[in-house]
Structure formats: C-alpha cells, structure tokens
Scaffold this active site. Structure first.
Site, PDB file in Angstrom:
ATOM      1  N   CYS A  78      98.421  13.725 -65.234  1.00  0.00           N
ATOM      2  CA  CYS A  78      98.486  12.540 -65.442  1.00  0.00           C
ATOM      3  C   CYS A  78      97.779  12.535 -65.366  1.00  0.00           C
ATOM      4  O   CYS A  78      96.875  12.234 -64.238  1.00  0.00           O
ATOM      5  CB  CYS A  78      99.164  11.273 -64.479  1.00  0.00           C
ATOM      6  SG  CYS A  78      99.060  10.112 -65.699  1.00  0.00           S
ATOM      7  N   VAL A  79      96.299  11.674 -66.255  1.00  0.00           N
ATOM      8  CA  VAL A  79      94.918  12.168 -66.195  1.00  0.00           C
ATOM      9  C   VAL A  79      95.091  10.794 -65.385  1.00  0.00           C
ATOM     10  O   VAL A  79      93.576  10.659 -64.547  1.00  0.00           O
ATOM     11  CB  VAL A  79      94.108  11.876 -67.695  1.00  0.00           C
ATOM     12  CG1 VAL A  79      94.484  10.611 -68.720  1.00  0.00           C
ATOM     13  CG2 VAL A  79      92.884  11.493 -67.291  1.00  0.00           C
TER      14      VAL A  79
END
Lengths: 130, 118
Positions: A78-79
């Site tokens: 997840c960025v």
C-alpha cells in the site's frame, strides 16, 4: 479456491506476518490460487529489502521476497502505508527527494484499489496481523 | 457486487486502526460495493461528536465520517451494548447510525462475502 491475503503485521514484532507466509505456502501446496498478497499498514515492513536480521533468526523479509519470486505472486504494498514507513521504490524516492530505495523489487507499490480488486476477484480474503 | 462488512473495534486515537479501516471503507465505496460499516467495542468512540485531538498532534479521524453519505455508504451500524457499556448515548453522535445487537452483527457477518475488522 482463489485466495488473497491482507497483511497488517510487521515481521519480528507480530506473529501475523510469519503466519501469513506459512498460510500462503500451505495454500499454494494445496493447489489454491493466490490472487494477490496485499501489505497494509505495518505489513509494508515485510517488503523492506534493507532489513538486516541476526544470523540466528529467521529472515522473514528474505522469505517473503523468495516466495513472491518463486511463485510469481502479485505482491502489492500500500503506497500510503509505505511512504510513511520509508518503504520506497526509485520513483517514490525521487518524487519525495529521499536518498534511498528500500522496497524489494519483487513487490509493487500501489493503492488500496488493488485490495478492493482482490476482494472482487477472490473467493476468500484472509487478514493477518490485525 | 459483493457485500463487504467492516467492524470498527478500535478507538479513534492511540493507533492508526480507525483511519486504516475508514480508508478501506472509502476505497470499497468508490468501487460501488455493498458496504456495512459496524462500530462496536471501543470503535463506538469514533462516532462521538466534538472530538478535539489537537493536543495529540493527531488529525481528527472522525472528521471524514460525515462524507460517508456522499460515498454512498448508508449502512452504518452501532452496537448498542458497546455504547451503553461506555456510558454513552446516541444523542452524542457525529453521524446517524442504526443501533444493533450482537445477534444483528452475527447475521450481517453471515450474509457478507468478506469481513474486515480493525
């Protein structure tokens, strides 16, 4: 069965990351398909290629990277979680003017949309390390 | 379309769980899935109006809750036992939520394709 995993736990601090790895191996051995492994929150630490483990401890970071490569798993970090924790690829490091790249290239950095996509395309989504 | 149920069980501060679950809810809502957002245990604190976390150097996690309606998330539930066990009442809430029981939550979980709890 088509299965996806969401991993919330960091390696070494919670059992979840290790359990997820073992679950993933068992599912593959039983001929299930792993659609995606999504690393969220502290789970992104599993994708950090700069982690150094003591020689007498199990290197969970290396184990994940190896599993992802061997089975060509779709492993997504997840960025938003990754940026906060310094898990960066070259593109993000350059964008935010940071000096190093830390994510193992076996993992992609992307958004929660990839987790929703995993929900839509899997029979089961199993969370670890909550 | 899938039915995704989210169990918000953590308080709004002290960990990033409330925010992490809310981000999942909003992402799923963008993909127009059927969403059931259930607040129970310490999660009921997320619903309280008048939160001011300025002294914690934290953002108000619940400030985004009124936007749920805009995202089409209209099935918001609150476990009445959890609320009462903490000496709270429904007139202290930031957004409307339907009260439910542990039995109702069991049913909602049973009818879901996927459940996420944070």
């Amino acid at each position: 069965m088509i299965i996806s995993l969401v991993i919330h736990g960091a390696p070494g601090t919670t059992q979840g990351a290790q359990t997820a790895l073992t679950f993933c191996r068992a599912a593959l051995a039983a001929d299930h398909r792993i659609y995606r492994v999504f690393f969220y929150e502290d789970g992104v630490h599993n994708a950090n290629a700069l982690s150094v483990w003591p020689q007498d401890e199990y290197d969970l970071n290396a184990a994940w990277a190896t599993l992802v490569r061997e089975h060509e798993l779709d492993a997504v970090v997840c960025v938003a979680s990754a940026l906060r924790r310094g898990v960066l690829n070259a593109e993000e490091a350059s964008r935010y003017e940071k000096t190093g790249v830390s994510v193992d290239p076996a993992f992609d950095i992307s958004g929660l949309g990839q987790w929703v996509d995993a929900c839509l395309n899997s029979d089961r989504v199993v969370s670890f390390g909550v | 379309m899938k039915t995704l149920t989210f169990l918000a069980r953590s308080g709004p501060y002290g960990s990033s769980k409330a925010k992490a679950l809310l981000d999942m809810v909003l992402s799923a809502a963008v993909f127009e899935q059927k969403i059931q957002y259930i607040f129970l245990d310490d999660g009921v604190y997320q619903l309280l109006a008048g939160q001011d976390p300025a002294l914690l150097a934290a953002k108000n996690v619940s400030a985004a809750l009124p936007a749920l309606e805009l995202y089409g998330v209209d099935q918001v539930y609150l476990d009445l036992d959890s609320l009462q066990a903490r000496g709270l009442s429904t007139d202290q809430l930031l957004i409307p939520a339907s009260t439910c029981s542990a039995g109702d939550i069991s049913k909602m979980i049973a009818e879901s394709d996927m459940v996420f709890s944070l």
